[in-house]
Design a protein around this motif. Sequence first.
Motif, PDB file in Angstrom:
ATOM      1  N   HIS A   1     -17.540  -0.404 -15.545  1.00  0.00           N
ATOM      2  CA  HIS A   1     -16.996  -1.474 -14.707  1.00  0.00           C
ATOM      3  C   HIS A   1     -16.293  -0.813 -13.529  1.00  0.00           C
ATOM      4  CE1 HIS A   1     -13.992  -5.071 -14.223  1.00  0.00           C
ATOM      5  NE2 HIS A   1     -14.904  -5.016 -13.265  1.00  0.00           N
TER       6      HIS A   1
ATOM      7  N   SER B   1     -22.689  -5.290  -7.149  1.00  0.00           N
ATOM      8  CA  SER B   1     -22.203  -5.572  -8.503  1.00  0.00           C
ATOM      9  C   SER B   1     -21.299  -4.437  -8.977  1.00  0.00           C
ATOM     10  CB  SER B   1     -23.366  -5.721  -9.484  1.00  0.00           C
ATOM     11  OG  SER B   1     -22.885  -5.829 -10.822  1.00  0.00           O
TER      12      SER B   1
ATOM     13  N   TYR C   1     -17.590  -9.795 -20.230  1.00  0.00           N
ATOM     14  CA  TYR C   1     -17.749  -9.900 -18.782  1.00  0.00           C
ATOM     15  C   TYR C   1     -18.893 -10.847 -18.438  1.00  0.00           C
ATOM     16  CZ  TYR C   1     -15.044  -5.525 -18.485  1.00  0.00           C
ATOM     17  OH  TYR C   1     -14.079  -4.554 -18.593  1.00  0.00           O
TER      18      TYR C   1
ATOM     19  N   ASP D   1     -21.296 -11.729 -15.055  1.00  0.00           N
ATOM     20  CA  ASP D   1     -21.685 -11.276 -13.714  1.00  0.00           C
ATOM     21  C   ASP D   1     -22.467 -12.390 -13.025  1.00  0.00           C
ATOM     22  OD1 ASP D   1     -22.386  -9.957 -11.435  1.00  0.00           O
ATOM     23  OD2 ASP D   1     -23.681  -8.469 -12.401  1.00  0.00           O
TER      24      ASP D   1
END
Length: 457
Positions: free
Chosen positions: A23, A58, A160, A162
């Motif tokens: 991350h 990202s 998480y 995205d």
Amino acid sequence: MKVGNGDLGPKPLKFTMPTYLIHFAQFHMEFRLPELDSLAILEAVELRYDPAAYSNDSPFMLVEIPNDDDARKLVKRSILVKHIVRLWAESPTLEDILETIKDARELHAPYLKSSFKFIVAAFGYTIELDEQISRIERFSFLPFEGPIDLKNPDVTFAYYEDYGKPSAQEGAVREANKPKRVFFGVLLASGNRGVVTTYDLKKRKYLGTTSMDAELSLVMANQALVRLGSFVLDPFVGTGSFLMTCAHFGAFTMGADIDGRQIRGKDRRNIQSNAVQYGLTGRVLDNVVCDLAHHPWRIQPVWDAIVCDPPYGVRAGAKKIGNNPKIKPPPTVLKSNGEPRYPQTVPYEMNDVIVDLIDFAATFLVPGGRLVYWLPTVTDEYVPEDVPIHPKFKLVANSEQNFGKWARRLITMEKLRGDEELVGVDLERGAEPATAVPAHSKFRTKYFECVRGVENL
């Protein structure tokens, strides 16, 4: 190409080692992979990932690493990594994640009696607190019997989502139930982003107009493979930003500059007072007034790394020692015999600065040592061939920080190590750009003609 154990570049994913989720911080995106690759070499960690799967848009990337201890080692001094997670599952939807881990008893077993907590985060969408709680409750089937501990848990589970970078059409509006992909796993370690606050320029006692910001200074130290006991030189030291950040990682640092006024400082504020502020007086050794051609260094490889920001000739004019027949020194700087008390200086063209820097590094860096420097360019004119090459070096990384009409590129080069790498190399040839007129040539003139008014130079 390969990374880890001295090799450069990523190994392809083979899914023969455990998979981890990196991350990243969503800052300085072009610098993230070069820093990660450098840390893999620095920590001797075998690292595999698919470069084609990486995106600046990202903060998430999957990698393969041999074990959890190596994963922790990899990120412990990273500036651009937030967290590393041992991946349990990746999927387009939360429902798929839940189905994947529901009966994975081998994953649950180590944590049945452990205290724990969950963290929920997203990229491209803000998950409100009630939504976070709702997502955490979906994992209530997990057979954990230990207590919830929000302050100091034995294990932290990370979830998480995205959503990707919002397009112009989407704006900031997203559907909360439609992420592009979701991840779940065990959070193993965090990066070293807190150290950026320690070296924040706003807290530094001695500054100049060209002082490099803390985050990029620390990234450069990582890309230079600076470690405990390294000898590091900044030949354009200015106010000494790189001396501090390299010393932070254990290096012995020295600086040089043609302008002794910056080294000496004013009102007891100078490079050494900064070393005192950070508790680095035993590692920030000293500074000398000299240029790349007139210096006190013995002609032999001595430096493990050279880390610098050469003067662009805008805020701080680039100069070198030389006689300028058009300028007569004032009487106050002349000796009784008419000779100048101090060496005269002449302008130093940007292209010459870079070529001389690389030639200097070729002589004074140890084999395997790294040269990490900033190269200013005019954005529309730049081509990769502008970066000067040298027969004793290989290019490791070239990362852009774009300011619009102009940019600066962080160039990382490594000196070839031994006879095998030097076979067929013309060692008499010096540094040279592949293009006749590189975009950084006469940068000062181009800046004031084309991009004057752009801030942050």
